[in-house]
Write a protein that holds these residues in place. Structure first.
Motif, short mmCIF file in Angstrom:
data_model
loop_
_atom_site.label_atom_id
_atom_site.label_comp_id
_atom_site.label_asym_id
_atom_site.label_seq_id
_atom_site.Cartn_x
_atom_site.Cartn_y
_atom_site.Cartn_z
N SER A 40 0.84 -1.11 -0.05
CA SER A 40 0.06 -0.06 0.16
C SER A 40 0.92 1.27 0.01
N GLU A 41 1.81 1.34 0.60
CA GLU A 41 2.93 2.30 0.78
C GLU A 41 3.46 2.45 -0.63
N GLU A 100 0.85 11.76 -10.21
CA GLU A 100 -0.24 12.72 -9.92
C GLU A 100 -0.33 14.02 -11.09
N ARG A 144 2.14 1.91 -3.36
CA ARG A 144 1.22 2.26 -4.30
C ARG A 144 1.14 3.96 -4.16
N LYS A 145 1.05 4.25 -2.91
CA LYS A 145 1.06 5.67 -2.53
C LYS A 145 2.25 6.46 -3.34
N GLU A 194 1.41 6.94 -6.79
CA GLU A 194 0.34 7.72 -6.94
C GLU A 194 0.93 9.20 -7.16
#
Length: 320
Positions: A66-67, A77, A69-70, A73
């Motif tokens: 999850s980290e 952006e 993936r952040k 992102e």
């Protein structure tokens, strides 16, 4: 010209990759292609204990994914309004998971910021080296100083004029055609380099009756045969990109005697090349191939980006 329709960008968190992701987005937009941005998280061993004695769980591995993936992102952006970018985070060994993703999803180009590996990693094969050896699609390794528009592109071609090789000829056509298209796209100057040598010269100097004349005749004969073959490649480039484009580019063809792994970095430096396009000499069906090949040796010596292309028919030893 649409060169790449399904691009894979692999994140390299240890380096500044702002200009590299810009290059990937620009290529996808210009080619009206798809772009996937990917990262690979390392596997966390299940039997490692946390400070309080609780074993590492699947939740912890999921938190790491999850980290990652952040981070992806945040990387994409600025470009989400211009392009629909797919994100993917896998778990495992980086080069294996990347190659499997290429095989699984049919990517036709891999872009990745080049690593800055230590001595041990270089010796036993960093992820970049493994991708150069085993990835079936072209591998574009970018540097931190990557420009949004290249100014100078260098295409390196190789051939044996006495023993024409269909695979080698097709590879050279890919290198020149791709280099020409990229130069036109970026309004960059295009240079081509072929390195030749006359390996029997020393023997002739030892054994021939008139050693000086014999060796000079031999060297000139070898040089002439390489020049004729090189001129044929020049004509094929004109036919491939069209006379008008060729006249606009005015590509310069260089022929130097020596060792390719030494000469190519030298001329890349002289020309202030932003990108070197070259092939790997892999042959179909050879697994675990090419430790120390020219592409790897060049990558170690230059500060510009490298686009390495596999010969037609190459089959990766990595399987799904």
């Amino acid at each position: 010209m649409n060169l790449f329709g399904n691009i894979l960008y692999v994140s390299e968190n240890a380096v500044n990759q702002e200009t590299s992701i810009m290059r990937a987005v620009s290529l996808a937009e210009n080619n009206q292609g798809n772009l996937t941005v990917m990262d690979v998280a390392p596997v966390i061993a299940a039997d490692i204990d946390l400070p309080y004695g609780r074993p590492i769980s699947n939740e912890v591995q999921s938190a790491i994914v999850s980290e990652r993936r952040k981070m992806l992102e945040a990387l994409i952006e600025p470009y989400k309004k211009h392009l629909d970018i797919r994100l993917d985070v896998l778990v495992g060994t980086t080069f294996l998971e990347v190659i499997r993703a290429v095989l699984r999803n049919g990517h036709d180009l891999l872009i990745k910021p080049a690593e800055n590996p230590g001595f041990i990693e270089r010796l036993f094969g960093s992820d970049d080296i493994q991708l150069l050896r085993n990835c079936p699609c072209p591998v574009w390794l970018t540097r931190e100083e990557e420009k949004s528009k290249y100014e100078h592109i260098l295409a390196a071609v190789d051939f044996n004029p006495d023993m024409p090789d269909t695979i080698e000829q097709d590879l050279n056509q890919q290198i020149l055609g791709l280099s020409g298209s990229l130069a036109l796209s970026d309004f960059a100057s295009l240079h081509a380099i072929h390195v030749w040598d006359a390996p029997a010269e020393a023997m002739l100097r030892t054994w021939a009756n008139d050693s000086r004349e014999a060796s000079a005749t031999y060297v000139e004969g070898v040089r002439s045969s390489h020049e004729r073959a090189y001129n044929r490649l020049r004509q094929q480039l004109i036919e491939r990109i069209g006379k008008d484009n060729s006249d606009y580019l005015s590509p310069e063809f260089h022929m130097r005697r020596g060792v390719a792994a030494t000469v190519i970095p030298e001329i890349a430096k002289q020309l202030h090349a932003d990108l070197v396009v070259m092939g790997t000499v892999a042959r179909t069906g050879i697994a675990g191939l090419l430790i120390g090949n020219t592409a790897e040796a060049v990558l170690e010596q230059i500060q510009c980006s490298v686009l390495a292309i596999k010969p037609p028919g190459f089959v990766s030893p990595v399987q799904l």
